[in-house]
Every structure is written in C-alpha cells, then in structure tokens.
Write a protein that holds these residues in place. Structure first.
Motif, PDB file in Angstrom:
ATOM      1  N   LYS A  97       1.711  -6.430  -5.458  1.00  0.00           N
ATOM      2  CA  LYS A  97       2.304  -5.304  -6.591  1.00  0.00           C
ATOM      3  C   LYS A  97       2.165  -3.929  -6.054  1.00  0.00           C
ATOM      4  O   LYS A  97       2.984  -2.994  -6.451  1.00  0.00           O
ATOM      5  N   ARG A  98       1.079  -3.755  -5.221  1.00  0.00           N
ATOM      6  CA  ARG A  98       0.667  -2.237  -4.579  1.00  0.00           C
ATOM      7  C   ARG A  98       1.535  -1.838  -3.380  1.00  0.00           C
ATOM      8  O   ARG A  98       1.458  -0.620  -2.856  1.00  0.00           O
ATOM      9  N   MET A  99       1.999  -2.802  -2.858  1.00  0.00           N
ATOM     10  CA  MET A  99       2.854  -2.480  -1.712  1.00  0.00           C
ATOM     11  C   MET A  99       3.991  -1.392  -1.706  1.00  0.00           C
ATOM     12  O   MET A  99       4.408  -1.371  -2.875  1.00  0.00           O
ATOM     13  N   PRO A 100       4.217  -0.625  -0.757  1.00  0.00           N
ATOM     14  CA  PRO A 100       5.382   0.334  -0.906  1.00  0.00           C
ATOM     15  C   PRO A 100       6.557  -0.123  -1.517  1.00  0.00           C
ATOM     16  O   PRO A 100       6.863  -1.126  -0.802  1.00  0.00           O
ATOM     17  N   PRO A 101       7.039   0.334  -2.394  1.00  0.00           N
ATOM     18  CA  PRO A 101       8.342  -0.399  -2.887  1.00  0.00           C
ATOM     19  C   PRO A 101       9.667   0.180  -2.101  1.00  0.00           C
ATOM     20  O   PRO A 101       9.669   1.173  -1.593  1.00  0.00           O
ATOM     21  N   PHE A 102      10.477  -1.096  -1.792  1.00  0.00           N
ATOM     22  CA  PHE A 102      11.699  -0.768  -0.943  1.00  0.00           C
ATOM     23  C   PHE A 102      12.710  -1.595  -1.943  1.00  0.00           C
ATOM     24  O   PHE A 102      12.269  -2.542  -2.164  1.00  0.00           O
ATOM     25  N   PRO A 103      13.888  -0.942  -2.013  1.00  0.00           N
ATOM     26  CA  PRO A 103      14.829  -1.368  -3.077  1.00  0.00           C
ATOM     27  C   PRO A 103      15.275  -2.708  -2.586  1.00  0.00           C
ATOM     28  O   PRO A 103      15.431  -2.951  -1.655  1.00  0.00           O
ATOM     29  N   GLY A 104      15.469  -3.758  -3.439  1.00  0.00           N
ATOM     30  CA  GLY A 104      15.779  -5.119  -2.835  1.00  0.00           C
ATOM     31  C   GLY A 104      15.056  -5.922  -2.336  1.00  0.00           C
ATOM     32  O   GLY A 104      15.100  -6.945  -2.013  1.00  0.00           O
TER      33      GLY A 104
END
Length: 138
Positions: A97-104
């Motif tokens: 959940k803490r990973m850098p978010p990337f769309p999709g």
C-alpha cells in the motif's frame, strides 16, 4: 518471518504515466520507498524486468517451443518485483500500500515457499539444502 513477493503489474496507463514524468523523479520516488524497506530490515531483493529482453517457453509441445512472443496482454505482464521478509501477509500488504502509486498499476502478493516446507527425507531436497548451506543461503 516469511518471505513474500510483491509482483508489480503495470498497465498501458501505467507506462503512459511513467513516460510523461522525468526519469529522475521516478527514481527518487522509488528510491525513497526502497530506503524505507531497507531501514525496516525487510527488503531481500528488488528488481525490474525488461520486457524487451525476454522469451516465452511453451510446454504444449515436445520439446518445448521457445519464441520471442506472443506475450500476454500488458495487463498480465510483470514489470518487476520486491522480495520481502516480513511477519505476515498483512505486513506485506501494508508495504504494498505504501509503494509509489502509478496509475493503472497493480501489485500481486505471493508467499514464497521455503525448503523447510518440503519432505526433509527426499534426496533432492537434501541435495538442495546442502547446496543452499554451501552457498550461504541457509
């Protein structure tokens, strides 16, 4: 503690979003997350997978057929992975959940089975255990 693999599954949307950002910015974002994993003492490995240098081995024939494709749809590809040593699946999920978010993008989490889970009187398990001890993996 148990090992969990966090498998990064980017989509076409993910790749498009990443291409629109400066690479240095992506490195810094991911680097900060990796640093958190290292400081927590849970990171065992983290690698990206190059989609341009890969092949497919198809076992539906004898001998198995090796080709440079076709690959699964982008949504089925693995873009990389983290291997973590954490207390539980819930902890692995919290890190994901803490990973850098990337769309999709999605992350698949799988527990890694260990040699201790196999019959210890099997000759192949005994040989592998000896090899792992010799190479410092156990």
């Amino acid at each position: 503690m148990a090992k969990y693999m966090l498998i990064m599954r980017p989509s076409d949307e993910t790749f498009a979003a990443m291409m629109s950002r400066p690479f240095e910015e992506i490195l810094e974002t991911v680097g900060r997350f990796n640093d958190e994993l290292i400081r927590a003492g849970v990171l065992l490995a983290a690698e990206g997978l190059d989609p341009e240098v890969s092949v497919v081995v198809d076992y539906s024939s004898e001998p198995p057929l090796v080709t440079d494709g076709p690959y699964g749809e982008t949504k089925e590809l693995f873009g990389g992975y983290y291997l973590l040593d954490v207390a539980s699946q819930e902890e692995a999920v919290e890190w994901a959940k803490r990973m850098p978010p990337f769309p999709g993008a999605k992350t698949e989490i799988r527990r890694v089975t260990e040699i201790d889970e196999f019959p210890q009187d099997n000759e192949w398990v005994v040989k592998e255990r000896a090899w792992r001890e010799q190479t410092g993996q156990l």
